[in-house]
Design a protein around this motif. Structure first.
Motif, PDB file in Angstrom:
ATOM      1  N   TYR A   7       0.579  -1.156  -0.017  1.00 36.87           N
ATOM      2  CA  TYR A   7      -0.073   0.007   0.112  1.00 36.87           C
ATOM      3  C   TYR A   7       0.859   1.226   0.001  1.00 36.87           C
ATOM      4  CZ  TYR A   7       0.223  -2.306   4.422  1.00 36.87           C
ATOM      5  OH  TYR A   7       0.832  -3.321   5.426  1.00 36.87           O
ATOM      6  N   THR A  81      -7.920   0.893   4.322  1.00 36.40           N
ATOM      7  CA  THR A  81      -9.293   1.851   3.998  1.00 36.40           C
ATOM      8  C   THR A  81      -9.384   2.901   4.816  1.00 36.40           C
ATOM      9  OG1 THR A  81     -10.602   0.115   3.108  1.00 36.40           O
ATOM     10  CG2 THR A  81     -11.956   1.779   3.955  1.00 36.40           C
ATOM     11  N   ARG A  84      -6.546   5.425   3.934  1.00 35.14           N
ATOM     12  CA  ARG A  84      -6.845   6.357   2.699  1.00 35.14           C
ATOM     13  C   ARG A  84      -8.078   7.256   3.121  1.00 35.14           C
ATOM     14  NH1 ARG A  84      -8.219   4.817  -3.584  1.00 35.14           N
ATOM     15  NH2 ARG A  84      -9.240   6.268  -4.077  1.00 35.14           N
ATOM     16  N   SER A  88      -7.563  11.499   2.248  1.00 30.42           N
ATOM     17  CA  SER A  88      -8.451  11.227   1.145  1.00 30.42           C
ATOM     18  C   SER A  88      -7.825  12.220  -0.075  1.00 30.42           C
ATOM     19  CB  SER A  88      -9.798  11.749   1.213  1.00 30.42           C
ATOM     20  OG  SER A  88      -9.721  12.844   1.523  1.00 30.42           O
ATOM     21  N   TRP A  92      -3.672   6.845  -3.890  1.00 30.38           N
ATOM     22  CA  TRP A  92      -3.433   5.703  -3.314  1.00 30.38           C
ATOM     23  C   TRP A  92      -3.339   4.390  -4.375  1.00 30.38           C
ATOM     24  CZ3 TRP A  92      -2.579   4.384   1.731  1.00 30.38           C
ATOM     25  CH2 TRP A  92      -2.891   5.416   2.546  1.00 30.38           C
ATOM     26  N   TRP A 103     -10.731   0.520  -5.415  1.00 32.29           N
ATOM     27  CA  TRP A 103     -11.357   1.237  -4.278  1.00 32.29           C
ATOM     28  C   TRP A 103     -12.596   1.488  -4.628  1.00 32.29           C
ATOM     29  CZ3 TRP A 103     -10.877   2.978   0.407  1.00 32.29           C
ATOM     30  CH2 TRP A 103     -11.454   4.106   0.719  1.00 32.29           C
ATOM     31  N   ASP A 104     -13.757   1.318  -3.550  1.00 34.35           N
ATOM     32  CA  ASP A 104     -15.121   1.732  -3.427  1.00 34.35           C
ATOM     33  C   ASP A 104     -15.306   2.464  -2.555  1.00 34.35           C
ATOM     34  OD1 ASP A 104     -17.692   0.944  -2.430  1.00 34.35           O
ATOM     35  OD2 ASP A 104     -17.892   0.130  -4.498  1.00 34.35           O
ATOM     36  N   GLU A 105     -15.880   3.777  -2.802  1.00 35.71           N
ATOM     37  CA  GLU A 105     -16.217   4.968  -2.054  1.00 35.71           C
ATOM     38  C   GLU A 105     -16.954   4.606  -0.783  1.00 35.71           C
ATOM     39  OE1 GLU A 105     -15.145   8.001  -1.175  1.00 35.71           O
ATOM     40  OE2 GLU A 105     -13.953   7.636  -3.053  1.00 35.71           O
ATOM     41  N   GLY A 108     -14.656   0.809   0.478  1.00 34.02           N
ATOM     42  CA  GLY A 108     -13.406   0.665   0.814  1.00 34.02           C
ATOM     43  C   GLY A 108     -12.607  -0.281   0.049  1.00 34.02           C
ATOM     44  N   TYR A 109     -11.548  -0.875   0.540  1.00 30.18           N
ATOM     45  CA  TYR A 109     -10.844  -2.007  -0.279  1.00 30.18           C
ATOM     46  C   TYR A 109     -11.117  -3.240   0.136  1.00 30.18           C
ATOM     47  CZ  TYR A 109      -7.140   1.673  -1.652  1.00 30.18           C
ATOM     48  OH  TYR A 109      -6.670   2.627  -2.262  1.00 30.18           O
TER      49      TYR A 109
END
Length: 114
Positions: A7, A81, A84, A88, A92, A103-105, A108-109
């Motif tokens: 990461y 997550t 991040r 923000s 990343w 990434w999903d808003e 997360g991961y």
């Protein structure tokens, strides 16, 4: 054969003291709640990876025991997550060896398809 999660975050501006403190808080909380004391946990390399603009870099070697892999992945990705969301305004990248993790808003991961 070992597999690791990697990461990193990049941006022009370095971390502020407040951001560094928030990241340390997240890492400390993660380590305290990590399910396996004998496995590698969330690990940040310090002040970036030496590459220009890198403000966060880290990795986690996944355990060789199959029954431990998914709990470790879930825990580390939850922590990344949080990292991040705390930073923000950075770019990343999270990946497991050659597989980039999306990434999903909202979520997360997570590993694709799981």
């Amino acid at each position: 054969m070992s597999v690791s999660l990697y990461y990193s975050a990049r941006r022009v501006l370095p971390l502020t003291e407040a951001e560094a403190a928030e990241l340390e808080h997240i890492v400390t909380a993660h380590r305290e709640s990590f399910p396996y004391a004998d496995e590698e946990s969330l690990y940040l390399y310090g002040d970036g990876g030496g590459e220009p603009g890198e403000i966060v870099t880290g990795s986690t070697k996944l355990p060789p025991q199959l029954e431990r892999v998914m709990p470790v992945i879930a825990h580390v990705l939850e922590s990344v997550t949080e990292l991040r969301r705390a930073l923000s305004n950075a770019e990343w990248r999270v990946h497991m060896d050659d597989l980039d993790l999306p990434w999903d808003e909202d979520e997360g991961y997570a590993l694709p398809g799981i």
